[in-house]
Design an enzyme around this catalytic site. Structure first.
Site, PDB file in Angstrom:
ATOM      1  N   CYS A   1      -9.395  -2.363  -6.244  1.00  0.00           N
ATOM      2  CA  CYS A   1     -10.187  -1.251  -5.718  1.00  0.00           C
ATOM      3  C   CYS A   1     -11.670  -1.627  -5.691  1.00  0.00           C
ATOM      4  O   CYS A   1     -12.214  -2.078  -6.705  1.00  0.00           O
ATOM      5  CB  CYS A   1      -9.986  -0.005  -6.565  1.00  0.00           C
ATOM      6  SG  CYS A   1     -10.927   1.417  -5.968  1.00  0.00           S
TER       7      CYS A   1
ATOM      8  N   ASN B   1       0.735  -6.629   0.572  1.00  0.00           N
ATOM      9  CA  ASN B   1       0.147  -5.348   0.962  1.00  0.00           C
ATOM     10  C   ASN B   1      -1.008  -5.631   1.925  1.00  0.00           C
ATOM     11  O   ASN B   1      -1.597  -6.694   1.898  1.00  0.00           O
ATOM     12  CB  ASN B   1      -0.357  -4.613  -0.294  1.00  0.00           C
ATOM     13  CG  ASN B   1      -1.148  -3.358   0.012  1.00  0.00           C
ATOM     14  OD1 ASN B   1      -2.261  -3.183  -0.480  1.00  0.00           O
ATOM     15  ND2 ASN B   1      -0.596  -2.471   0.819  1.00  0.00           N
TER      16      ASN B   1
ATOM     17  N   MET C   1      -2.769   5.102  -3.703  1.00  0.00           N
ATOM     18  CA  MET C   1      -3.928   5.451  -2.878  1.00  0.00           C
ATOM     19  C   MET C   1      -4.659   6.635  -3.493  1.00  0.00           C
ATOM     20  O   MET C   1      -4.083   7.717  -3.647  1.00  0.00           O
ATOM     21  CB  MET C   1      -3.486   5.779  -1.438  1.00  0.00           C
ATOM     22  CG  MET C   1      -2.962   4.568  -0.677  1.00  0.00           C
ATOM     23  SD  MET C   1      -2.288   4.984   0.956  1.00  0.00           S
ATOM     24  CE  MET C   1      -0.647   5.581   0.511  1.00  0.00           C
TER      25      MET C   1
ATOM     26  N   LYS D   1      -2.001  -5.662  -9.208  1.00  0.00           N
ATOM     27  CA  LYS D   1      -2.267  -5.574  -7.770  1.00  0.00           C
ATOM     28  C   LYS D   1      -3.701  -6.025  -7.550  1.00  0.00           C
ATOM     29  O   LYS D   1      -4.633  -5.466  -8.131  1.00  0.00           O
ATOM     30  CB  LYS D   1      -2.062  -4.154  -7.246  1.00  0.00           C
ATOM     31  CG  LYS D   1      -2.195  -4.029  -5.726  1.00  0.00           C
ATOM     32  CD  LYS D   1      -1.760  -2.648  -5.255  1.00  0.00           C
ATOM     33  CE  LYS D   1      -1.792  -2.570  -3.730  1.00  0.00           C
ATOM     34  NZ  LYS D   1      -3.178  -2.534  -3.197  1.00  0.00           N
TER      35      LYS D   1
ATOM     36  N   GLY E   1       0.640   1.218   2.890  1.00  0.00           N
ATOM     37  CA  GLY E   1      -0.340   2.179   2.419  1.00  0.00           C
ATOM     38  C   GLY E   1      -0.569   3.290   3.422  1.00  0.00           C
ATOM     39  O   GLY E   1       0.214   4.222   3.543  1.00  0.00           O
ATOM     40  N   ARG E   2      -1.663   3.167   4.182  1.00  0.00           N
ATOM     41  CA  ARG E   2      -2.057   4.238   5.097  1.00  0.00           C
ATOM     42  C   ARG E   2      -0.982   4.560   6.136  1.00  0.00           C
ATOM     43  O   ARG E   2      -0.818   5.715   6.531  1.00  0.00           O
ATOM     44  CB  ARG E   2      -3.364   3.869   5.793  1.00  0.00           C
ATOM     45  CG  ARG E   2      -4.587   3.984   4.902  1.00  0.00           C
ATOM     46  CD  ARG E   2      -5.794   3.352   5.561  1.00  0.00           C
ATOM     47  NE  ARG E   2      -5.621   1.912   5.702  1.00  0.00           N
ATOM     48  CZ  ARG E   2      -6.244   1.169   6.606  1.00  0.00           C
ATOM     49  NH1 ARG E   2      -7.071   1.737   7.464  1.00  0.00           N
ATOM     50  NH2 ARG E   2      -6.063  -0.139   6.650  1.00  0.00           N
TER      51      ARG E   2
END
Length: 332
Positions: free
Chosen positions: A96, A207, A14, A135, A229-230
């Site tokens: 991204c 994910n 991240m 990813k 993640g978050r």
């Protein structure tokens, strides 16, 4: 090539979050998780301050380096540099959606060009002996996720990757911010499940939207690995349950008082080298979410850790404000 790590749980790369200080905290909470760097652009690795960009504490192992780029020869050299620094895995970012990666035609943009992704991964694969992984998203913009994800995965498999991690959302390169791209496009776990069913011998990890360790664990019925993640960043204390819930090992309990001692000592070392306390504590703010005293903990770290005279002892002072209903809570 080394075999892929025996990974079932990972913390996602991240940008602006998973720096070396964040990873030190996460490693202390989840001893067997695979941790990732922030995405580092290949050009930065080739021409920038490598120690600043790639340096890490050995306590962070197992650790993967995520690279961004779209030129095979540069990615190969950057991967070689990463292997030299001691990373366990080199991962290519194909997910991204930020303006920065769009201007450089990499990240999620690469979903449109699976052949180029294959060349990039093959070059990286030839350059290093550690596992090379990718990813990605399930697609971008108006792409149909069925052929888009299959094409990307096929190129990755042909290139010899060890794992495919899939963020189970599309990325919209126009009209949505990076933050909105993490929330607005609908999750499609079934699409990633179909990919895994089609590629039974390939490591496929999921994910996206896995806000709790419990939710992540439930997906291991379908996938080889799960990546938070978050949820891991904003409420890091739940990583203390990875040992029991993901690995079936209740012995991996975390003594929070010992964790505070470790983080205080780590902050002291960081500051002795010229760093600031807030570099470390900004990643700790969400640690005690939901517990009495958590608000005061957050307040102290947010307001006082940024002061020039702030010292490592502030971490223990803030911890003293947190209240636990039982001794077990303080050790889990």
């Amino acid at each position: 090539m080394r075999p892929y790590l025996p990974i079932r749980f990972a913390v996602a790369p991240m940008i602006d979050w998973t720096d070396r200080h964040c990873r030190f905290l996460h490693r202390r909470l989840a001893p067997r998780a695979l941790l990732y760097t922030e995405m580092v652009v290949a050009d930065a690795i080739l021409h920038g301050d490598r120690e600043r960009l790639l340096g890490f504490d050995p306590a962070e192992y197992p650790l993967a380096l995520q690279i961004g780029g779209s030129e095979p020869h540069k990615l190969a050299e950057a991967a070689r540099v990463g292997e030299g620094f001691g990373y366990d895995e080199i991962n290519l970012n194909v997910g991204c959606p930020s303006d920065r990666v769009q201007s450089g035609a990499f990240g999620a943009c690469l979903m449109r060009d699976p052949a180029l992704v294959g060349r990039c991964l093959a070059a990286m694969r030839e350059a290093v002996s550690v596992p090379v992984t990718v990813k990605c998203r399930i697609g971008v913009d108006e792409q149909d996720p069925e052929p888009a994800l299959d094409a990307l995965a096929n190129a990755a498999v042909d290139a010899g990757v060890s794992a495919i991690w899939v963020h189970a959302r599309k990325a919209w390169l126009q009209g949505l911010s990076p933050k909105e791209n993490r929330e607005i496009p609908p999750l499609d776990y079934d699409r990633v499940h179909r990919l895994k069913a089609r590629l039974p011998d390939m490591f496929v990890g999921l994910n996206g939207g896995l806000a709790t360790v419990e939710a992540a664990a439930e997906q291991l019925v379908h996938f080889d690995g799960v990546m938070m993640g978050r949820g891991a960043y904003q409420n890091p204390s739940q990583l203390a349950h990875v040992g029991a819930r993901i690995h079936g090992d209740a012995r991996e309990e975390v003594d929070l008082a010992a964790l505070i001692d470790d983080m205080t000592a780590y902050a002291e070392r960081h500051m002795a080298g010229g760093g600031r306390l807030s570099n470390v504590t900004r990643h700790m703010i969400g640690l005690f979410t939901g517990l009495p005293g958590a608000r005061r903990w957050r307040q102290l770290l947010s307001e006082r850790a940024v002061r020039p005279d702030a010292g490592p002892e502030l971490i223990r002072e803030a911890f003293a404000e947190v209240r636990f209903d039982s001794p077990a809570e303080a050790a889990a």
